[in-house]
Scaffold this motif. Structure first.
Motif, PDB file in Angstrom:
ATOM      1  N   UNK A   6      37.289  16.582   5.943  1.00  0.00           N
ATOM      2  CA  UNK A   6      36.582  15.652   5.053  1.00  0.00           C
ATOM      3  C   UNK A   6      36.727  14.225   5.567  1.00  0.00           C
ATOM      4  N   UNK A   7      37.920  13.849   5.943  1.00  0.00           N
ATOM      5  CA  UNK A   7      38.153  12.494   6.468  1.00  0.00           C
ATOM      6  C   UNK A   7      37.329  12.264   7.727  1.00  0.00           C
ATOM      7  N   UNK A   8      37.283  13.256   8.605  1.00  0.00           N
ATOM      8  CA  UNK A   8      36.508  13.127   9.846  1.00  0.00           C
ATOM      9  C   UNK A   8      35.018  12.982   9.537  1.00  0.00           C
ATOM     10  N   UNK A   9      34.500  13.771   8.618  1.00  0.00           N
ATOM     11  CA  UNK A   9      33.077  13.672   8.254  1.00  0.00           C
ATOM     12  C   UNK A   9      32.763  12.279   7.735  1.00  0.00           C
ATOM     13  N   UNK A  10      33.610  11.764   6.871  1.00  0.00           N
ATOM     14  CA  UNK A  10      33.368  10.431   6.306  1.00  0.00           C
ATOM     15  C   UNK A  10      33.437   9.356   7.390  1.00  0.00           C
ATOM     16  N   UNK A  11      34.471   9.378   8.215  1.00  0.00           N
ATOM     17  CA  UNK A  11      34.612   8.336   9.234  1.00  0.00           C
ATOM     18  C   UNK A  11      33.535   8.454  10.312  1.00  0.00           C
ATOM     19  N   UNK A  12      33.169   9.696  10.675  1.00  0.00           N
ATOM     20  CA  UNK A  12      32.097   9.891  11.667  1.00  0.00           C
ATOM     21  C   UNK A  12      30.762   9.330  11.174  1.00  0.00           C
ATOM     22  N   UNK A  13      30.609   9.233   9.865  1.00  0.00           N
ATOM     23  CA  UNK A  13      29.372   8.701   9.291  1.00  0.00           C
ATOM     24  C   UNK A  13      29.504   7.245   8.852  1.00  0.00           C
ATOM     25  N   UNK A  14      30.577   6.594   9.301  1.00  0.00           N
ATOM     26  CA  UNK A  14      30.754   5.165   9.042  1.00  0.00           C
ATOM     27  C   UNK A  14      31.109   4.832   7.606  1.00  0.00           C
ATOM     28  N   UNK A  15      31.644   5.792   6.878  1.00  0.00           N
ATOM     29  CA  UNK A  15      32.002   5.547   5.484  1.00  0.00           C
ATOM     30  C   UNK A  15      33.484   5.264   5.339  1.00  0.00           C
ATOM     31  N   UNK A  16      33.793   4.391   4.416  1.00  0.00           N
ATOM     32  CA  UNK A  16      35.174   4.126   4.063  1.00  0.00           C
ATOM     33  C   UNK A  16      35.702   5.368   3.344  1.00  0.00           C
ATOM     34  N   UNK A  17      36.907   5.772   3.688  1.00  0.00           N
ATOM     35  CA  UNK A  17      37.522   6.941   3.054  1.00  0.00           C
ATOM     36  C   UNK A  17      38.126   6.486   1.732  1.00  0.00           C
ATOM     37  N   UNK A  18      37.491   6.902   0.635  1.00  0.00           N
ATOM     38  CA  UNK A  18      37.979   6.572  -0.708  1.00  0.00           C
ATOM     39  C   UNK A  18      38.341   7.866  -1.433  1.00  0.00           C
ATOM     40  N   UNK A  22      36.199  11.408  -0.962  1.00  0.00           N
ATOM     41  CA  UNK A  22      36.864  12.610  -0.461  1.00  0.00           C
ATOM     42  C   UNK A  22      36.857  13.711  -1.514  1.00  0.00           C
ATOM     43  N   UNK A  23      37.063  13.344  -2.770  1.00  0.00           N
ATOM     44  CA  UNK A  23      37.086  14.349  -3.836  1.00  0.00           C
ATOM     45  C   UNK A  23      35.716  15.014  -3.992  1.00  0.00           C
ATOM     46  N   UNK A  24      34.633  14.217  -3.965  1.00  0.00           N
ATOM     47  CA  UNK A  24      33.285  14.780  -4.111  1.00  0.00           C
ATOM     48  C   UNK A  24      32.983  15.731  -2.966  1.00  0.00           C
ATOM     49  N   UNK A  25      33.257  15.319  -1.743  1.00  0.00           N
ATOM     50  CA  UNK A  25      32.953  16.170  -0.595  1.00  0.00           C
ATOM     51  C   UNK A  25      33.826  17.431  -0.594  1.00  0.00           C
ATOM     52  N   UNK A  26      35.084  17.291  -0.959  1.00  0.00           N
ATOM     53  CA  UNK A  26      35.950  18.463  -1.036  1.00  0.00           C
ATOM     54  C   UNK A  26      35.436  19.466  -2.067  1.00  0.00           C
ATOM     55  N   UNK A  27      34.969  18.977  -3.206  1.00  0.00           N
ATOM     56  CA  UNK A  27      34.448  19.868  -4.247  1.00  0.00           C
ATOM     57  C   UNK A  27      33.217  20.614  -3.737  1.00  0.00           C
ATOM     58  N   UNK A  62      24.301   8.922  -1.297  1.00  0.00           N
ATOM     59  CA  UNK A  62      24.723   8.371  -0.002  1.00  0.00           C
ATOM     60  C   UNK A  62      24.962   9.494   1.010  1.00  0.00           C
ATOM     61  N   UNK A  63      25.652  10.546   0.583  1.00  0.00           N
ATOM     62  CA  UNK A  63      25.905  11.682   1.467  1.00  0.00           C
ATOM     63  C   UNK A  63      24.592  12.316   1.933  1.00  0.00           C
ATOM     64  N   UNK A  64      23.631  12.419   1.023  1.00  0.00           N
ATOM     65  CA  UNK A  64      22.339  13.006   1.377  1.00  0.00           C
ATOM     66  C   UNK A  64      21.596  12.119   2.373  1.00  0.00           C
ATOM     67  N   UNK A  65      21.561  10.826   2.113  1.00  0.00           N
ATOM     68  CA  UNK A  65      20.860   9.890   3.006  1.00  0.00           C
ATOM     69  C   UNK A  65      21.465   9.894   4.409  1.00  0.00           C
ATOM     70  N   UNK A  66      22.768  10.110   4.503  1.00  0.00           N
ATOM     71  CA  UNK A  66      23.438  10.132   5.806  1.00  0.00           C
ATOM     72  C   UNK A  66      23.381  11.510   6.475  1.00  0.00           C
ATOM     73  N   UNK A  67      22.870  12.510   5.754  1.00  0.00           N
ATOM     74  CA  UNK A  67      22.770  13.849   6.323  1.00  0.00           C
ATOM     75  C   UNK A  67      24.062  14.652   6.255  1.00  0.00           C
ATOM     76  N   UNK A  68      25.001  14.213   5.443  1.00  0.00           N
ATOM     77  CA  UNK A  68      26.266  14.931   5.293  1.00  0.00           C
ATOM     78  C   UNK A  68      26.040  16.204   4.483  1.00  0.00           C
ATOM     79  N   UNK A  69      25.169  16.103   3.494  1.00  0.00           N
ATOM     80  CA  UNK A  69      24.815  17.254   2.661  1.00  0.00           C
ATOM     81  C   UNK A  69      23.300  17.340   2.565  1.00  0.00           C
ATOM     82  N   UNK A  70      22.828  18.494   2.160  1.00  0.00           N
ATOM     83  CA  UNK A  70      21.402  18.680   1.894  1.00  0.00           C
ATOM     84  C   UNK A  70      21.215  18.973   0.422  1.00  0.00           C
ATOM     85  N   UNK A  71      20.001  18.722  -0.048  1.00  0.00           N
ATOM     86  CA  UNK A  71      19.626  19.083  -1.408  1.00  0.00           C
ATOM     87  C   UNK A  71      18.823  20.374  -1.341  1.00  0.00           C
ATOM     88  N   UNK A  72      19.087  21.261  -2.278  1.00  0.00           N
ATOM     89  CA  UNK A  72      18.338  22.499  -2.397  1.00  0.00           C
ATOM     90  C   UNK A  72      17.772  22.522  -3.813  1.00  0.00           C
TER      91      UNK A  72
END
Length: 140
Positions: A6-18, A22-27, A62-72
């Motif tokens: 999770x930390x790597x995904x956030x930092x690779x996408x230029x996001x501050x690790x908060x 991290x909790x949202x992405x982990x869930x 934000x995650x969707x706009x950066x391509x971290x997640x997709x919407x279905x």
């Protein structure tokens, strides 16, 4: 502590690790069932009882706009979130609004060849994702 992926995904996408990010992405990654925003909020409230719903929606956007997640999107216009970035399709059950990942290299090859041969005027196919809609059958 957030997991390293999770930390790597956030930092690779230029996001501050908060803690919230991290909790949202982990869930989303842990639930592994294409959760809705409401399901994510309910799960988060176990550990973060006062997290604002608006914060969760902003993070998801934000995650969707950066391509971290997709919407279905489901048949009943419900938006679910998908963290899987490898090519796959979805099987959507109208019985219970569930979504399962569906991997089929042969189907991908057939679709890829089809779109190579098919000339859609003024359009270049970059990707494709199928949502296969049906009902789960009771095997009893």
């Amino acid at each position: 502590m957030a997991n390293k992926t999770v930390i790597k995904i956030l930092t690779d996408n230029g996001l501050k690790v908060t803690p919230q990010r991290t909790a949202v992405l982990e869930v989303i990654m842990d639930l592994n069932n294409h959760p809705t925003a409401d399901e994510i909020v309910q799960y988060l409230r176990i550990s973060y009882p006062h997290i604002p719903i608006g914060t969760v929606y902003k993070i998801l956007d934000k995650f969707f706009k950066l391509g971290i997640i997709d919407k279905v999107k489901t048949d009943n216009d419900l938006i679910r979130y998908d963290p899987v970035k490898t090519r796959h399709h979805h099987i959507y059950s109208t019985n219970n609004n569930s979504i399962q990942d569906f991997y089929d290299d042969n189907l991908d090859m057939i679709l890829n060849e089809y779109f190579k041969k098919k000339n859609i005027p003024g359009f270049i196919v970059e990707d494709f994702k199928l949502q296969i809609i049906g009902k789960e059958m009771n095997n009893t």
